[in-house]
Design a protein around this motif. Sequence first.
Motif, PDB file in Angstrom:
ATOM      1  N   ARG A 117     -11.744   1.286  10.900  1.00  0.00           N
ATOM      2  CA  ARG A 117     -12.144  -0.139  10.852  1.00  0.00           C
ATOM      3  C   ARG A 117     -11.055  -0.986  10.201  1.00  0.00           C
ATOM      4  O   ARG A 117     -10.804  -2.120  10.615  1.00  0.00           O
ATOM      5  CB  ARG A 117     -13.481  -0.277  10.120  1.00  0.00           C
ATOM      6  CG  ARG A 117     -14.664   0.277  10.924  1.00  0.00           C
ATOM      7  CD  ARG A 117     -15.999  -0.102  10.318  1.00  0.00           C
ATOM      8  NE  ARG A 117     -16.239   0.573   9.048  1.00  0.00           N
ATOM      9  CZ  ARG A 117     -16.858   1.749   8.927  1.00  0.00           C
ATOM     10  NH1 ARG A 117     -17.319   2.380  10.008  1.00  0.00           N
ATOM     11  NH2 ARG A 117     -17.053   2.279   7.735  1.00  0.00           N
ATOM     12  N   GLU A 118     -10.408  -0.437   9.183  1.00  0.00           N
ATOM     13  CA  GLU A 118      -9.265  -1.149   8.544  1.00  0.00           C
ATOM     14  C   GLU A 118      -8.155  -1.389   9.554  1.00  0.00           C
ATOM     15  O   GLU A 118      -7.507  -2.443   9.539  1.00  0.00           O
ATOM     16  CB  GLU A 118      -8.715  -0.312   7.369  1.00  0.00           C
ATOM     17  CG  GLU A 118      -9.558  -0.363   6.113  1.00  0.00           C
ATOM     18  CD  GLU A 118      -9.058   0.623   5.056  1.00  0.00           C
ATOM     19  OE1 GLU A 118      -8.072   1.354   5.330  1.00  0.00           O
ATOM     20  OE2 GLU A 118      -9.687   0.683   3.992  1.00  0.00           O
ATOM     21  N   SER A 119      -7.901  -0.406  10.415  1.00  0.00           N
ATOM     22  CA  SER A 119      -6.824  -0.541  11.414  1.00  0.00           C
ATOM     23  C   SER A 119      -7.151  -1.657  12.420  1.00  0.00           C
ATOM     24  O   SER A 119      -6.254  -2.373  12.873  1.00  0.00           O
ATOM     25  CB  SER A 119      -6.563   0.783  12.134  1.00  0.00           C
ATOM     26  OG  SER A 119      -7.523   1.043  13.134  1.00  0.00           O
ATOM     27  N   LEU A 120      -8.428  -1.787  12.761  1.00  0.00           N
ATOM     28  CA  LEU A 120      -8.840  -2.872  13.671  1.00  0.00           C
ATOM     29  C   LEU A 120      -8.702  -4.229  12.988  1.00  0.00           C
ATOM     30  O   LEU A 120      -8.247  -5.206  13.600  1.00  0.00           O
ATOM     31  CB  LEU A 120     -10.277  -2.648  14.141  1.00  0.00           C
ATOM     32  CG  LEU A 120     -10.489  -1.446  15.054  1.00  0.00           C
ATOM     33  CD1 LEU A 120     -11.978  -1.121  15.175  1.00  0.00           C
ATOM     34  CD2 LEU A 120      -9.893  -1.690  16.440  1.00  0.00           C
ATOM     35  N   ALA A 121      -9.045  -4.287  11.708  1.00  0.00           N
ATOM     36  CA  ALA A 121      -8.885  -5.524  10.945  1.00  0.00           C
ATOM     37  C   ALA A 121      -7.409  -5.838  10.743  1.00  0.00           C
ATOM     38  O   ALA A 121      -6.991  -6.993  10.784  1.00  0.00           O
ATOM     39  CB  ALA A 121      -9.584  -5.387   9.591  1.00  0.00           C
ATOM     40  N   TRP A 122      -6.602  -4.781  10.535  1.00  0.00           N
ATOM     41  CA  TRP A 122      -5.146  -4.929  10.351  1.00  0.00           C
ATOM     42  C   TRP A 122      -4.551  -5.635  11.561  1.00  0.00           C
ATOM     43  O   TRP A 122      -3.737  -6.532  11.422  1.00  0.00           O
ATOM     44  CB  TRP A 122      -4.521  -3.553  10.177  1.00  0.00           C
ATOM     45  CG  TRP A 122      -3.102  -3.549   9.672  1.00  0.00           C
ATOM     46  CD1 TRP A 122      -2.696  -3.403   8.401  1.00  0.00           C
ATOM     47  CD2 TRP A 122      -1.907  -3.689  10.457  1.00  0.00           C
ATOM     48  NE1 TRP A 122      -1.324  -3.434   8.322  1.00  0.00           N
ATOM     49  CE2 TRP A 122      -0.822  -3.619   9.566  1.00  0.00           C
ATOM     50  CE3 TRP A 122      -1.653  -3.885  11.820  1.00  0.00           C
ATOM     51  CZ2 TRP A 122       0.505  -3.723  10.001  1.00  0.00           C
ATOM     52  CZ3 TRP A 122      -0.338  -3.991  12.233  1.00  0.00           C
ATOM     53  CH2 TRP A 122       0.715  -3.911  11.338  1.00  0.00           C
ATOM     54  N   GLU A 123      -5.011  -5.247  12.756  1.00  0.00           N
ATOM     55  CA  GLU A 123      -4.481  -5.882  13.957  1.00  0.00           C
ATOM     56  C   GLU A 123      -4.841  -7.357  13.964  1.00  0.00           C
ATOM     57  O   GLU A 123      -4.022  -8.207  14.306  1.00  0.00           O
ATOM     58  CB  GLU A 123      -5.035  -5.218  15.223  1.00  0.00           C
ATOM     59  CG  GLU A 123      -4.453  -5.873  16.468  1.00  0.00           C
ATOM     60  CD  GLU A 123      -4.994  -5.284  17.766  1.00  0.00           C
ATOM     61  OE1 GLU A 123      -4.195  -5.174  18.710  1.00  0.00           O
ATOM     62  OE2 GLU A 123      -6.172  -4.962  17.831  1.00  0.00           O
ATOM     63  N   GLY A 124      -6.068  -7.662  13.555  1.00  0.00           N
ATOM     64  CA  GLY A 124      -6.490  -9.062  13.541  1.00  0.00           C
ATOM     65  C   GLY A 124      -5.642  -9.910  12.603  1.00  0.00           C
ATOM     66  O   GLY A 124      -5.324 -11.056  12.884  1.00  0.00           O
TER      67      GLY A 124
END
Length: 390
Positions: A380-387
């Motif tokens: 989930r952090e990686s998805l937020a990181w992309e954002g």
Amino acid sequence: MKKEKIQLKGITWGHTRGFVPMVATAQRYEELHPEIEIVWKKRTLQEFADKSVTDLAMEYDLMVIDHPWTGHAAAQKMVIPFDDFLPETFLEDQRENSVGESYASYNFEGKQWALPIDAATPVAASRPDILQELDVLLPRTFDDLLALAQKGRVGFSLLPIDVLMSFYMFCCSSGEVPCQNDEQVVREETGVRVLKLFKSLADHIDERFYAKNPFKVFEDMTQHDEIAYCPFAYGYSNYSRQGYARKLLHFHDLVALKAGDEPMTSTLGGAGLAVSSQSKHIDVAVDYARFVASPEIQETLYVENGGQPGHLRAWKNTQVNALTANYFVNTLPALERAYLRPRYDGHLHFQDHAGDVVVHYLKNGGDERAVLAELNTMYRESLAWEGVHG
């Protein structure tokens, strides 16, 4: 006054498969274009996976890249989209002759950010001579594999990145493709089953394999006479060529989890050739990339100099297979099934750290649900990181 040569600088990874075919193709290209010089440098396999394409693109005109960098490269616009420079007919041939999803792996947001000059996925490798001495047949199922591992005759890479790719493989082979929603890598039920299965095998693998990447596993298998079988490692056709190593390896499709199942589904690898958007000679770099990726070069000069081509014509070529103990035709089914892992910009954050969590579990055991919870948090952090960073 003598005109100064155009010089292009390229970076690839430091194994025969990664370096020698690039030097050979550069040499031939220079002979055909005497006004151009192409200098290739090499980095380690770990640096190949880790160092940012953005950083490399500031220094090099040509880059051999790992496809998980595609999303990052597209987001940063540090490499050029080949669609804007190459004829549609050439790219259509590349697409139609993709080895599995190799071509698609460098396509992001409708643009082609690298040409698939190299194709690979984890496949099985054996020492036929040792299996014969042991009077053991080539493993066909996970139970066969486990029995051989219990005899101390199995080895594979247990480095974090390879362990994560194997975790994906076990998930795919158990009927669930990872990373299909924004909340979890896989369902808890699948994840628990997969971790237990993976650990049941890893418990019988010598600790030295926690420090070996795939080609170091193959070096171990060919330089010594202990390991008879590697069930999954990114294939290197070099070790199936006479004279390359002390002993010859044969390569195969993967085992099935259970008798009657189709073989396991591994996680696509390979390498693509990209051109830096910062290059002063983009047109020349693109023309060289087209030369390397062309079917004529892929099935001759490229593969003859240790390369592992990305063009299907080379994989089906009779002479190429005769040179490599049928490496290509024997492993092609595994390539055609292989799972294309996520390539969004932030996934590299997950890929860089998630393998450590699984390695810790394989070494020390623990609560599978806690392992999955940690992976899901990272995901989930990686998805937020992309954002935030995309």
